[in-house]
Write an enzyme that holds these catalytic residues in place. Structure first.
Site, PDB file in Angstrom:
ATOM      1  N   SER A 144       4.475  -2.069  -4.558  1.00  0.00           N
ATOM      2  CA  SER A 144       5.458  -1.310  -5.527  1.00  0.00           C
ATOM      3  C   SER A 144       6.587  -2.238  -5.780  1.00  0.00           C
ATOM      4  O   SER A 144       7.388  -3.394  -4.514  1.00  0.00           O
ATOM      5  CB  SER A 144       6.262   0.053  -4.883  1.00  0.00           C
ATOM      6  OG  SER A 144       7.031   0.558  -5.199  1.00  0.00           O
ATOM      7  N   TYR A 157       7.698   5.146   2.269  1.00  0.00           N
ATOM      8  CA  TYR A 157       7.113   5.120   1.299  1.00  0.00           C
ATOM      9  C   TYR A 157       7.273   3.249   1.446  1.00  0.00           C
ATOM     10  O   TYR A 157       6.821   2.368   0.840  1.00  0.00           O
ATOM     11  CB  TYR A 157       7.605   5.368   0.384  1.00  0.00           C
ATOM     12  CG  TYR A 157       6.820   5.072  -1.419  1.00  0.00           C
ATOM     13  CD1 TYR A 157       4.835   5.503  -1.381  1.00  0.00           C
ATOM     14  CD2 TYR A 157       7.514   4.597  -1.645  1.00  0.00           C
ATOM     15  CE1 TYR A 157       5.090   5.091  -2.821  1.00  0.00           C
ATOM     16  CE2 TYR A 157       6.910   4.040  -3.122  1.00  0.00           C
ATOM     17  CZ  TYR A 157       5.441   4.484  -3.319  1.00  0.00           C
ATOM     18  OH  TYR A 157       4.526   4.253  -4.704  1.00  0.00           O
TER      19      TYR A 157
END
Ligand code: NAP
Length: 260
Positions: A144, A157
């Protein structure tokens, strides 16, 4: 066709980016194994691919379970009919919102299990298969943009996606002698059920306001679409990216380039 007869396994392909990628890969001639925890989502992806004239089948997999992942790789090879796995896309992942001091240990463990152990297992069994078939193949791992830029309230995350990026680089060094390319995707905010769920849970009644703030972060002024990431995955899966190895490819509408 850019992936004619390539045997491809995509985890998390029952929704969002994984589904868009499965559809695009099949359109480009790949034989796609749609792997997901959610059988309904997986079946719907397969239905859409077959309706468009492509080749796909579903295998239920929990990416945190080694036996599931090993079996999914074996099933992709069997169904592909060439004795090979050409492309492994470790896409499945889950989100979590919270600063480190707000993160429950169980939530941390769950995010790391799905996003890091899941990618590790997908890589491990794909590499074993690719080595057994005499080498060659392509692995794409889902990282990401926040792996390198950070974002408020995303401790677990962010850590998980940073680990995926580092694993990708490390693996590329080990895999190069076997002719296996390993790259990571680093999307920005992409409108999928993953982001819709986040907006619902975190901004109930204020979703539009939150969306406007996300749009302002983007140089494009818009969120990405699953198809934007799918096209980048296609590039990494195809021979066009033959010289791209161990890279983290930003697909983020300029998010990581800087602020306007
Ligand atoms: P999504 O729409 O929620 O799709 C993810 C899929 O993965 C779902 O079908 C989900 O099934 C499945 N899944 C979850 N846990 C699993 C497990 N243990 N085993 C197998 N499958 C599992 O999400 P998305 O937005 O397409 O995201 C795909 C990937 O891109 C994720 O790794 C995410 O972190 C990453 N990413 C997304 C964005 C974004 O803005 N959307 C940005 C950067 C990176 P269930 O529905 O049953 O949970």
């Amino acid at each position: 066709m850019r992936l004619a007869d390539r045997v491809c396994l995509i985890t998390g392909a029952g929704s969002g980016i994984g589904r868009a990628t499965a559809l695009l890969f099949a359109h480009e001639g790949a034989r796609v194994t749609v792997a997901d925890l959610d059988p309904a989502g997986g079946a719907e992806t397969v239905r859409q691919i077959r309706e468009a004239g492509g080749a796909a089948h579903f295998v239920r997999v929990d990416v945190t379970a080694a036996e599931d992942v090993r079996a999914a790789v074996a099933e992709a090879v069997r169904a592909g009919g060439s004795g090979r796995l050409d492309v492994m896309f470790n896409n499945a992942g889950i989100g979590h919102v919270g600063a480190v001091e707000q993160t429950e240990e169980a939530d941390w463990d769950r995010v790391i299990a799905v996003n890091v152990r899941g990618v590790f297992l997908g890589c491990k069994y794909a590499v074993l298969q690719m080595q057994a078939q005499g080498g060659g193949g392509c692995i794409i791992n889902m990282s990401s943009s926040i792996a390198t830029t950070g974002l408020a309230q995303r401790a677990a995350y962010t850590a998980s996606k940073g680990a995926v990026l580092s694993l990708t680089r490390s693996m590329q060094v080990d895999c190069a002698p076997h002719g296996i390319r390993v790259n990571a995707l680093m999307p920005g905010t992409i409108m999928t059920p993953f982001v819709e769920g986040y907006l619902r849970r975190s901004y109930a009644g204020r979703e539009e306001e939150a969306l406007a703030a996300i749009r302002r972060r983007q140089l494009t002024g818009e969120l990405g679409r699953p198809e934007d990431v799918a096209r980048a995955a296609l590039f990494l899966a195809s021979d066009e990216s033959m010289f791209v190895m161990g890279a983290g490819l930003a697909v983020d509408g300029g998010l990581s380039a800087g602020k306007a």
